[in-house]
Every structure is written in structure tokens, then in C-alpha cells.
Write a protein that holds these residues in place. Structure first.
Motif, mmCIF file in Angstrom:
data_model
loop_
_atom_site.group_PDB
_atom_site.id
_atom_site.type_symbol
_atom_site.label_atom_id
_atom_site.label_comp_id
_atom_site.label_asym_id
_atom_site.label_seq_id
_atom_site.Cartn_x
_atom_site.Cartn_y
_atom_site.Cartn_z
ATOM 1 N N GLU A 168 -23.821 1.237 -26.089
ATOM 2 C CA GLU A 168 -24.258 -0.158 -25.909
ATOM 3 C C GLU A 168 -25.572 -0.428 -26.641
ATOM 4 N N LEU A 169 -26.514 0.494 -26.517
ATOM 5 C CA LEU A 169 -27.821 0.328 -27.154
ATOM 6 C C LEU A 169 -27.720 0.420 -28.679
ATOM 7 N N ILE A 170 -26.858 1.301 -29.180
ATOM 8 C CA ILE A 170 -26.655 1.416 -30.627
ATOM 9 C C ILE A 170 -26.088 0.107 -31.171
ATOM 10 N N LYS A 171 -25.115 -0.453 -30.461
ATOM 11 C CA LYS A 171 -24.504 -1.720 -30.890
ATOM 12 C C LYS A 171 -25.515 -2.855 -30.856
ATOM 13 N N GLU A 172 -26.374 -2.876 -29.824
ATOM 14 C CA GLU A 172 -27.406 -3.920 -29.731
ATOM 15 C C GLU A 172 -28.340 -3.890 -30.935
ATOM 16 N N LYS A 173 -28.638 -2.698 -31.421
ATOM 17 C CA LYS A 173 -29.524 -2.547 -32.584
ATOM 18 C C LYS A 173 -28.797 -2.802 -33.900
ATOM 19 N N GLY A 174 -27.471 -2.766 -33.866
ATOM 20 C CA GLY A 174 -26.698 -2.978 -35.080
ATOM 21 C C GLY A 174 -26.634 -1.761 -35.988
ATOM 22 N N TYR A 175 -26.888 -0.578 -35.422
ATOM 23 C CA TYR A 175 -26.875 0.652 -36.212
ATOM 24 C C TYR A 175 -25.462 1.216 -36.323
ATOM 25 N N MET A 176 -25.220 1.897 -37.417
ATOM 26 C CA MET A 176 -23.987 2.662 -37.580
ATOM 27 C C MET A 176 -24.193 4.005 -36.886
ATOM 28 N N LYS A 177 -23.152 4.519 -36.281
ATOM 29 C CA LYS A 177 -23.264 5.784 -35.550
ATOM 30 C C LYS A 177 -23.647 6.945 -36.465
ATOM 31 N N LYS A 178 -23.151 6.924 -37.685
ATOM 32 C CA LYS A 178 -23.496 7.982 -38.653
ATOM 33 C C LYS A 178 -25.001 7.958 -38.949
ATOM 34 N N GLN A 210 -21.383 15.495 -32.455
ATOM 35 C CA GLN A 210 -22.256 15.647 -31.285
ATOM 36 C C GLN A 210 -22.546 14.287 -30.654
ATOM 37 N N LEU A 211 -22.828 13.289 -31.487
ATOM 38 C CA LEU A 211 -23.076 11.953 -30.976
ATOM 39 C C LEU A 211 -21.847 11.425 -30.241
ATOM 40 N N SER A 212 -20.677 11.642 -30.803
ATOM 41 C CA SER A 212 -19.436 11.211 -30.145
ATOM 42 C C SER A 212 -19.281 11.859 -28.775
ATOM 43 N N ASN A 213 -19.643 13.121 -28.669
ATOM 44 C CA ASN A 213 -19.574 13.809 -27.375
ATOM 45 C C ASN A 213 -20.536 13.194 -26.366
#
Length: 73
Positions: free
Chosen positions: A18-28, A40-43
Motif C-alpha cells: 500500500e505504501l509503495i503504491k502511494e509513493k508511485g514507486y516500482m517494486k523493482k 525478497q520484496l515479494s515475500n
């Protein structure tokens, strides 16, 4: 008043995605900045594992929140 079981007390809802999406960042991008693999992030996002404390602080700084804000009970 209902007593919580030990499992319920330690069950925390992950807010990282949720916080990553709020910032608009890509997971990579987040994984690279935190110094972990995308797997690791996916886990962490799936609740399969939790970030070690040093990585949690880096992640919280990147997302502009406190470490406590990464999870909620």
C-alpha cells in the motif's frame, strides 16, 4: 471482553505494498534501493517473511514513514 490468542496478538497486516503504491514507486526500484532482490520484496509483501530490522529502517526511510507504519495489527 475477549482475550486475544498469542497468534492474534502477533498477526500484523502488511502495509508495505500500500505504501509503495502511494509513493508511485516500482517494486523493482524499491528492492534495489533497499538492497534486496525483487523476490525478497515479494515475500515481504505476501507475508511469507518479514524484513530484518536494518532493511525495515531503510524501507521506512524510502517510503517516508516510521518502521511502525509498515505493519498494523
Amino acid at each position: 471482553m475477549k482475550e486475544n490468542t498469542l497468534f492474534e496478538v502477533f498477526l500484523m497486516r502488511n502495509r508495505i505494498d500500500e505504501l509503495i503504491k502511494e509513493k508511485g514507486y516500482m517494486k523493482k526500484y524499491v528492492a534495489q534501493k533497499v538492497g534486496i532482490t525483487p523476490n525478497q520484496l515479494s515475500n515481504w509483501l505476501a507475508g511469507k517473511s518479514y524484513p530484518p530490522l536494518d532493511k525495515a529502517y531503510i524501507l521506512a526511510d524510502l517510503l517516508g514513514v516510521k518502521v511502525d507504519d509498515l505493519y498494523e495489527r
